[in-house]
Design a protein around this motif. Structure first.
Motif, PDB file in Angstrom:
ATOM      1  N   GLN A   1       0.847  -1.187   0.000  1.00  0.00           N
ATOM      2  CA  GLN A   1       0.000   0.000   0.000  1.00  0.00           C
ATOM      3  C   GLN A   1       0.891   1.250   0.000  1.00  0.00           C
ATOM      4  OE1 GLN A   1      -3.228  -0.354  -0.122  1.00  0.00           O
ATOM      5  NE2 GLN A   1      -3.986   1.741   0.141  1.00  0.00           N
ATOM      6  N   VAL A   2       0.494   2.242  -0.736  1.00  0.00           N
ATOM      7  CA  VAL A   2       1.226   3.506  -0.771  1.00  0.00           C
ATOM      8  C   VAL A   2       0.228   4.631  -0.743  1.00  0.00           C
ATOM      9  CG1 VAL A   2       1.319   3.587  -3.298  1.00  0.00           C
ATOM     10  CG2 VAL A   2       3.004   4.830  -1.963  1.00  0.00           C
ATOM     11  N   GLN A   3       0.564   5.687  -0.059  1.00  0.00           N
ATOM     12  CA  GLN A   3      -0.265   6.885  -0.020  1.00  0.00           C
ATOM     13  C   GLN A   3       0.464   8.019  -0.702  1.00  0.00           C
ATOM     14  OE1 GLN A   3      -1.171   7.253   4.202  1.00  0.00           O
ATOM     15  NE2 GLN A   3      -3.145   6.268   3.861  1.00  0.00           N
ATOM     16  N   LEU A   4      -0.269   8.805  -1.461  1.00  0.00           N
ATOM     17  CA  LEU A   4       0.301   9.882  -2.249  1.00  0.00           C
ATOM     18  C   LEU A   4      -0.336  11.210  -1.850  1.00  0.00           C
ATOM     19  CD1 LEU A   4       0.118   8.100  -5.728  1.00  0.00           C
ATOM     20  CD2 LEU A   4       2.066   8.179  -4.170  1.00  0.00           C
ATOM     21  N   GLU A   5       0.481  12.241  -1.728  1.00  0.00           N
ATOM     22  CA  GLU A   5      -0.027  13.559  -1.386  1.00  0.00           C
ATOM     23  C   GLU A   5       0.613  14.601  -2.278  1.00  0.00           C
ATOM     24  OE1 GLU A   5       0.329  14.580   2.690  1.00  0.00           O
ATOM     25  OE2 GLU A   5      -0.670  16.519   2.470  1.00  0.00           O
ATOM     26  N   GLU A   6      -0.242  15.268  -3.069  1.00  0.00           N
ATOM     27  CA  GLU A   6       0.236  16.310  -3.971  1.00  0.00           C
ATOM     28  C   GLU A   6       0.282  17.669  -3.278  1.00  0.00           C
ATOM     29  OE1 GLU A   6      -2.602  13.599  -6.430  1.00  0.00           O
ATOM     30  OE2 GLU A   6      -2.571  14.562  -4.462  1.00  0.00           O
ATOM     31  N   SER A   7       1.149  18.528  -3.767  1.00  0.00           N
ATOM     32  CA  SER A   7       1.219  19.908  -3.296  1.00  0.00           C
ATOM     33  C   SER A   7       1.800  20.767  -4.406  1.00  0.00           C
ATOM     34  CB  SER A   7       2.072  20.016  -2.026  1.00  0.00           C
ATOM     35  OG  SER A   7       3.401  19.612  -2.287  1.00  0.00           O
ATOM     36  N   GLY A   8       1.666  22.079  -4.241  1.00  0.00           N
ATOM     37  CA  GLY A   8       2.290  22.998  -5.177  1.00  0.00           C
ATOM     38  C   GLY A   8       1.349  23.648  -6.169  1.00  0.00           C
ATOM     39  N   GLY A   9       0.082  23.247  -6.142  1.00  0.00           N
ATOM     40  CA  GLY A   9      -0.865  23.871  -7.056  1.00  0.00           C
ATOM     41  C   GLY A   9      -1.161  25.307  -6.661  1.00  0.00           C
ATOM     42  N   GLY A  10      -1.870  26.014  -7.552  1.00  0.00           N
ATOM     43  CA  GLY A  10      -2.224  27.382  -7.243  1.00  0.00           C
ATOM     44  C   GLY A  10      -2.688  28.119  -8.469  1.00  0.00           C
ATOM     45  N   LEU A  11      -2.739  29.435  -8.344  1.00  0.00           N
ATOM     46  CA  LEU A  11      -3.161  30.315  -9.428  1.00  0.00           C
ATOM     47  C   LEU A  11      -1.938  30.989 -10.031  1.00  0.00           C
ATOM     48  CD1 LEU A  11      -5.373  31.882 -10.987  1.00  0.00           C
ATOM     49  CD2 LEU A  11      -5.386  33.516  -9.087  1.00  0.00           C
ATOM     50  N   ASP A  90      -4.277  24.511 -19.482  1.00  0.00           N
ATOM     51  CA  ASP A  90      -3.647  23.619 -18.507  1.00  0.00           C
ATOM     52  C   ASP A  90      -4.408  23.618 -17.179  1.00  0.00           C
ATOM     53  OD1 ASP A  90      -0.493  24.787 -19.708  1.00  0.00           O
ATOM     54  OD2 ASP A  90      -1.418  22.840 -20.139  1.00  0.00           O
ATOM     55  N   THR A  91      -5.391  24.477 -17.051  1.00  0.00           N
ATOM     56  CA  THR A  91      -6.186  24.534 -15.822  1.00  0.00           C
ATOM     57  C   THR A  91      -6.892  23.206 -15.586  1.00  0.00           C
ATOM     58  OG1 THR A  91      -6.531  26.914 -15.966  1.00  0.00           O
ATOM     59  CG2 THR A  91      -8.146  25.650 -14.704  1.00  0.00           C
ATOM     60  N   ALA A  92      -6.670  22.633 -14.411  1.00  0.00           N
ATOM     61  CA  ALA A  92      -7.233  21.331 -14.076  1.00  0.00           C
ATOM     62  C   ALA A  92      -6.836  20.963 -12.651  1.00  0.00           C
ATOM     63  CB  ALA A  92      -6.719  20.256 -15.030  1.00  0.00           C
ATOM     64  N   VAL A  93      -7.432  19.903 -12.167  1.00  0.00           N
ATOM     65  CA  VAL A  93      -6.926  19.258 -10.956  1.00  0.00           C
ATOM     66  C   VAL A  93      -5.878  18.245 -11.398  1.00  0.00           C
ATOM     67  CG1 VAL A  93      -7.462  17.834  -8.951  1.00  0.00           C
ATOM     68  CG2 VAL A  93      -9.095  19.574  -9.733  1.00  0.00           C
ATOM     69  N   TYR A  94      -4.702  18.322 -10.796  1.00  0.00           N
ATOM     70  CA  TYR A  94      -3.608  17.440 -11.164  1.00  0.00           C
ATOM     71  C   TYR A  94      -3.464  16.348 -10.111  1.00  0.00           C
ATOM     72  CZ  TYR A  94      -2.127  20.432 -14.976  1.00  0.00           C
ATOM     73  OH  TYR A  94      -2.079  21.134 -16.163  1.00  0.00           O
ATOM     74  N   TYR A  95      -3.393  15.113 -10.600  1.00  0.00           N
ATOM     75  CA  TYR A  95      -3.315  13.951  -9.733  1.00  0.00           C
ATOM     76  C   TYR A  95      -1.999  13.214  -9.942  1.00  0.00           C
ATOM     77  CZ  TYR A  95      -8.378  14.504  -9.311  1.00  0.00           C
ATOM     78  OH  TYR A  95      -9.647  14.976  -9.075  1.00  0.00           O
ATOM     79  N   CYS A  96      -1.452  12.748  -8.853  1.00  0.00           N
ATOM     80  CA  CYS A  96      -0.282  11.897  -8.861  1.00  0.00           C
ATOM     81  C   CYS A  96      -0.757  10.441  -8.793  1.00  0.00           C
ATOM     82  CB  CYS A  96       0.563  12.246  -7.639  1.00  0.00           C
ATOM     83  SG  CYS A  96       2.015  11.241  -7.375  1.00  0.00           S
ATOM     84  N   GLY A 116      -3.365  10.068  -5.625  1.00  0.00           N
ATOM     85  CA  GLY A 116      -3.484  11.104  -4.626  1.00  0.00           C
ATOM     86  C   GLY A 116      -4.839  11.792  -4.728  1.00  0.00           C
ATOM     87  N   GLN A 117      -5.040  12.785  -3.862  1.00  0.00           N
ATOM     88  CA  GLN A 117      -6.312  13.497  -3.810  1.00  0.00           C
ATOM     89  C   GLN A 117      -6.394  14.611  -4.839  1.00  0.00           C
ATOM     90  OE1 GLN A 117      -9.037  12.626  -1.856  1.00  0.00           O
ATOM     91  NE2 GLN A 117      -7.743  10.806  -1.669  1.00  0.00           N
ATOM     92  N   GLY A 118      -5.269  15.025  -5.360  1.00  0.00           N
ATOM     93  CA  GLY A 118      -5.266  16.053  -6.388  1.00  0.00           C
ATOM     94  C   GLY A 118      -4.936  17.437  -5.852  1.00  0.00           C
ATOM     95  N   THR A 119      -4.401  18.271  -6.730  1.00  0.00           N
ATOM     96  CA  THR A 119      -4.115  19.659  -6.402  1.00  0.00           C
ATOM     97  C   THR A 119      -4.553  20.534  -7.575  1.00  0.00           C
ATOM     98  OG1 THR A 119      -2.388  21.208  -5.648  1.00  0.00           O
ATOM     99  CG2 THR A 119      -1.718  19.565  -7.269  1.00  0.00           C
TER     100      THR A 119
END
Length: 125
Positions: A1-11, A90-96, A116-119
């Motif tokens: 099992q692996v858990q993924l957490e995205e970060s770094g998104g924004g405007l 390119d606007t979207a929710v980005y998932y790992c 992941g949950q997306g950013t």
């Protein structure tokens, strides 16, 4: 099992840059092919980029080639997506996503086991 957490998104304004990060749990991160997908409102999830377990092989969607770069640091259990020359489309929710594989990076979301949950990334014109 692996858990993924995205970060770094924004405007960001069109033409700008962002770097997304995806931190993974678990001690076997180096065994995973890693990828980024994105989903815009009203659209299906689409492939963006993928990288092999060693980092030696990468794959990109045509729409991001030359603008986005995927990389990984196995010592930090982290995969990155450097995005440059961003466009409003390119606007979207980005998932790992992660897949246990040492083969060539895959582009189908159905192949990936963990997500992941997306950013959110928003590019203004």
């Amino acid at each position: 099992q692996v858990q993924l957490e995205e970060s770094g998104g924004g405007l960001v304004q069109a033409g700008g840059s962002l770097r997304l990060s995806c931190a993974a749990s678990g001690r076997t991160f180096s065994m995973y092919t890693m990828a980024w997908f994105r989903q815009a409102p009203g659209k299906e999830r689409e492939f963006v980029a993928a990288i092999s377990w060693s980092g030696g092989s990468t794959r990109y969607a045509d729409s991001v080639k030359g603008r986005f770069t995927i990389s990984r640091d196995n010592a930090k259990n982290t995969v990155y997506l450097q995005m440059s020359s961003l466009k409003p489309e390119d606007t979207a929710v980005y998932y790992c996503a992660a897949l246990i594989s040492n083969g060539h990076p895959r582009a189908s979301a159905y192949d990936y086991d963990y997500w992941g949950q997306g950013t959110q990334v928003t590019v203004s014109s």
